[in-house]
Design a protein around this motif. Structure first.
Motif, PDB file in Angstrom:
ATOM      1  N   VAL A  29       0.847  -1.200   0.000  1.00  0.00           N
ATOM      2  CA  VAL A  29       0.000   0.000   0.000  1.00  0.00           C
ATOM      3  C   VAL A  29       0.881   1.248   0.000  1.00  0.00           C
ATOM      4  O   VAL A  29       1.564   1.540   0.981  1.00  0.00           O
ATOM      5  CB  VAL A  29      -0.935   0.011   1.230  1.00  0.00           C
ATOM      6  N   GLY A  30       0.875   1.971  -1.120  1.00  0.00           N
ATOM      7  CA  GLY A  30       1.662   3.196  -1.234  1.00  0.00           C
ATOM      8  C   GLY A  30       0.794   4.432  -1.108  1.00  0.00           C
ATOM      9  O   GLY A  30      -0.433   4.378  -1.191  1.00  0.00           O
ATOM     10  N   TYR A  31       1.468   5.586  -0.953  1.00  0.00           N
ATOM     11  CA  TYR A  31       0.753   6.844  -0.724  1.00  0.00           C
ATOM     12  C   TYR A  31       1.210   7.949  -1.676  1.00  0.00           C
ATOM     13  O   TYR A  31       0.988   9.134  -1.422  1.00  0.00           O
ATOM     14  CB  TYR A  31       0.931   7.285   0.732  1.00  0.00           C
ATOM     15  N   ASN A  32       1.828   7.541  -2.761  1.00  0.00           N
ATOM     16  CA  ASN A  32       2.179   8.473  -3.824  1.00  0.00           C
ATOM     17  C   ASN A  32       1.520   8.005  -5.117  1.00  0.00           C
ATOM     18  O   ASN A  32       2.078   8.106  -6.199  1.00  0.00           O
ATOM     19  CB  ASN A  32       3.698   8.562  -3.977  1.00  0.00           C
ATOM     20  N   SER A  33       0.314   7.486  -4.973  1.00  0.00           N
ATOM     21  CA  SER A  33      -0.407   6.874  -6.086  1.00  0.00           C
ATOM     22  C   SER A  33      -1.505   7.813  -6.588  1.00  0.00           C
ATOM     23  O   SER A  33      -1.712   8.902  -6.048  1.00  0.00           O
ATOM     24  CB  SER A  33      -1.003   5.540  -5.642  1.00  0.00           C
ATOM     25  N   ARG A  34      -2.213   7.374  -7.625  1.00  0.00           N
ATOM     26  CA  ARG A  34      -3.246   8.204  -8.234  1.00  0.00           C
ATOM     27  C   ARG A  34      -4.606   7.505  -8.188  1.00  0.00           C
ATOM     28  O   ARG A  34      -4.682   6.278  -8.185  1.00  0.00           O
ATOM     29  CB  ARG A  34      -2.882   8.514  -9.692  1.00  0.00           C
ATOM     30  N   ARG A  35      -5.641   8.299  -8.183  1.00  0.00           N
ATOM     31  CA  ARG A  35      -6.995   7.760  -8.195  1.00  0.00           C
ATOM     32  C   ARG A  35      -7.201   6.826  -9.391  1.00  0.00           C
ATOM     33  O   ARG A  35      -6.705   7.083 -10.480  1.00  0.00           O
ATOM     34  CB  ARG A  35      -8.020   8.892  -8.269  1.00  0.00           C
ATOM     35  N   GLY A  36      -7.934   5.744  -9.138  1.00  0.00           N
ATOM     36  CA  GLY A  36      -8.228   4.795 -10.199  1.00  0.00           C
ATOM     37  C   GLY A  36      -7.112   3.812 -10.476  1.00  0.00           C
ATOM     38  O   GLY A  36      -7.248   2.976 -11.371  1.00  0.00           O
ATOM     39  N   GLU A  37      -6.021   3.905  -9.705  1.00  0.00           N
ATOM     40  CA  GLU A  37      -4.885   3.004  -9.905  1.00  0.00           C
ATOM     41  C   GLU A  37      -4.690   2.120  -8.674  1.00  0.00           C
ATOM     42  O   GLU A  37      -5.367   2.256  -7.680  1.00  0.00           O
ATOM     43  CB  GLU A  37      -3.613   3.806 -10.189  1.00  0.00           C
ATOM     44  N   GLU A  38      -3.750   1.196  -8.762  1.00  0.00           N
ATOM     45  CA  GLU A  38      -3.413   0.226  -7.720  1.00  0.00           C
ATOM     46  C   GLU A  38      -4.542  -0.809  -7.597  1.00  0.00           C
ATOM     47  O   GLU A  38      -5.431  -0.877  -8.429  1.00  0.00           O
ATOM     48  CB  GLU A  38      -3.121   0.917  -6.390  1.00  0.00           C
ATOM     49  N   MET A  39      -4.502  -1.636  -6.550  1.00  0.00           N
ATOM     50  CA  MET A  39      -5.419  -2.765  -6.435  1.00  0.00           C
ATOM     51  C   MET A  39      -6.853  -2.323  -6.141  1.00  0.00           C
ATOM     52  O   MET A  39      -7.095  -1.359  -5.413  1.00  0.00           O
ATOM     53  CB  MET A  39      -4.941  -3.728  -5.349  1.00  0.00           C
ATOM     54  N   LEU A  40      -7.786  -3.060  -6.716  1.00  0.00           N
ATOM     55  CA  LEU A  40      -9.207  -2.896  -6.437  1.00  0.00           C
ATOM     56  C   LEU A  40      -9.482  -3.257  -4.977  1.00  0.00           C
ATOM     57  O   LEU A  40      -8.988  -4.267  -4.473  1.00  0.00           O
ATOM     58  CB  LEU A  40     -10.003  -3.822  -7.357  1.00  0.00           C
ATOM     59  N   MET A  41     -10.261  -2.428  -4.285  1.00  0.00           N
ATOM     60  CA  MET A  41     -10.663  -2.727  -2.906  1.00  0.00           C
ATOM     61  C   MET A  41     -12.007  -3.454  -2.926  1.00  0.00           C
ATOM     62  O   MET A  41     -12.958  -2.986  -3.570  1.00  0.00           O
ATOM     63  CB  MET A  41     -10.770  -1.448  -2.084  1.00  0.00           C
ATOM     64  N   VAL A  42     -12.074  -4.586  -2.239  1.00  0.00           N
ATOM     65  CA  VAL A  42     -13.312  -5.368  -2.218  1.00  0.00           C
ATOM     66  C   VAL A  42     -13.619  -5.790  -0.781  1.00  0.00           C
ATOM     67  O   VAL A  42     -12.733  -5.832   0.074  1.00  0.00           O
ATOM     68  CB  VAL A  42     -13.204  -6.625  -3.120  1.00  0.00           C
ATOM     69  N   PRO A  43     -14.884  -6.088  -0.484  1.00  0.00           N
ATOM     70  CA  PRO A  43     -15.239  -6.525   0.866  1.00  0.00           C
ATOM     71  C   PRO A  43     -14.416  -7.732   1.310  1.00  0.00           C
ATOM     72  O   PRO A  43     -14.203  -8.672   0.548  1.00  0.00           O
ATOM     73  CB  PRO A  43     -16.723  -6.887   0.733  1.00  0.00           C
ATOM     74  N   GLY A  44     -13.939  -7.676   2.559  1.00  0.00           N
ATOM     75  CA  GLY A  44     -13.138  -8.756   3.115  1.00  0.00           C
ATOM     76  C   GLY A  44     -11.648  -8.487   3.078  1.00  0.00           C
ATOM     77  O   GLY A  44     -10.878  -9.217   3.710  1.00  0.00           O
TER      78      GLY A  44
END
Length: 291
Positions: A223-238
């Motif tokens: 989990v990074g904090y220099n990323s952009r909206r709509g990028e990186e892994m999809l967040m899903v329940p669980g």
């Protein structure tokens, strides 16, 4: 992709229910994102309700320890005493300090002061003095389930500059948390963190970030904090992961102690701050499990 499961077969999550009434719709939705070439979570990091309840029990220990330290940390205390408190309170509650002997780390907690970014070694020679800021990073294993969180503490009379850094870093976590919702992206959270830090004149460490947690100390995703909206892994329940930005008063550059190969410092020796929470993605938003 996991092997195809028949719709009338038991679901992969272990619920005992038929796949078609349990996670079939969930998987179909994930596959729709996969087809768009999005990064999607593997089944192994999706926690079941039973696992979540056990993870929460581990979190209770972590929270109790940091609550205790919040009441008792003080000027004149050495950081080895913090390590002893964390170790003893964890063991008394039936847990194991997760950092202890993890990849050779020799202590039960990380205590990072001032220009230390993370992984600070507790020591009888490091005595807290007025004006210090310190991050205490506590992690617990209970019955094989992991929790992980950290808090900042201001010792005595802290300068307005340091106080602001600590406060804004906490606000960064809160801004990121507000973006945690199912079927959004980790980049939504990461950009919110980054933008708030930057708006206050700070930088966010790139090389070290958050992580999945619960069944192991560190899981997917990173989990990074220099990323952009709509990028990186999809967040899903669980999904369960940490939000723990390391925010520097000065530049982003860091270095690791060449002798112990653990302690991380800002290269310009200006202060750094970090708060860490554990968050569960739910069907309609999120739940903070550990802080």
């Amino acid at each position: 992709m996991a092997k195809q499961i028949g719709r009338n077969e038991p679901c992969w999550c272990g619920s005992g229910r038929k796949y078609k009434v349990c996670h079939a719709g969930f998987d179909e939705r994930i596959n729709s994102y996969r087809e768009k070439e999005c990064i999607v979570p593997p089944h192994k990091i999706i926690k079941t309700p039973e696992q979540i309840e056990k993870i929460k029990e581990s979190c209770k220990i972590n929270i109790a320890i940091l609550d205790y330290l919040e009441e008792h940390i003080h000027e004149g205390m050495n950081t080895a005493e913090i390590d002893r408190i964390v170790h003893d309170m964890t063991v008394e509650r039936g847990g194991i300090p997760a950092p202890l002997n993890y990849e050779g780390f020799p202590y039960s907690v990380c205590t990072s002061l001032n220009d230390q970014v993370c992984h600070g070694f507790p020591s009888e020679d490091v005595v807290l003095k007025s004006g210090d800021i310190i991050n205490v990073d506590c992690s617990t294993i209970l019955d094989g389930y992991f929790s992980d969180s950290s808090r900042m503490f201001c010792i005595g009379e802290v300068s307005p500059e340091k106080e602001k850094l600590v406060r804004v870093t906490r606000e960064c976590v809160e801004k990121g948390l507000a973006e945690v919702k199912p079927w959004g992206f980790l980049g939504d959270m990461g950009q919110a963190v980054h933008d708030h830090a930057a708006a206050n004149g700070y930088t966010v460490v790139r090389e070290i970030g958050g992580h999945g947690v619960g069944l192991e100390f560190h899981e997917e995703p990173w989990v990074g904090y220099n990323s952009r909206r709509g990028e990186e892994m999809l967040m899903v329940p669980g999904m369960i992961f940490t939000i723990e930005p390391m925010v520097n008063m000065g530049k982003q550059a860091i270095y690791t102690d060449p002798v112990n190969e653990w302690e991380v410092y800002t290269k310009d020796h200006l202060p750094s701050a970090q708060w860490e929470i554990m968050v569960l993605v739910t069907e309609d938003g999120h739940e903070v499990l550990c802080w």
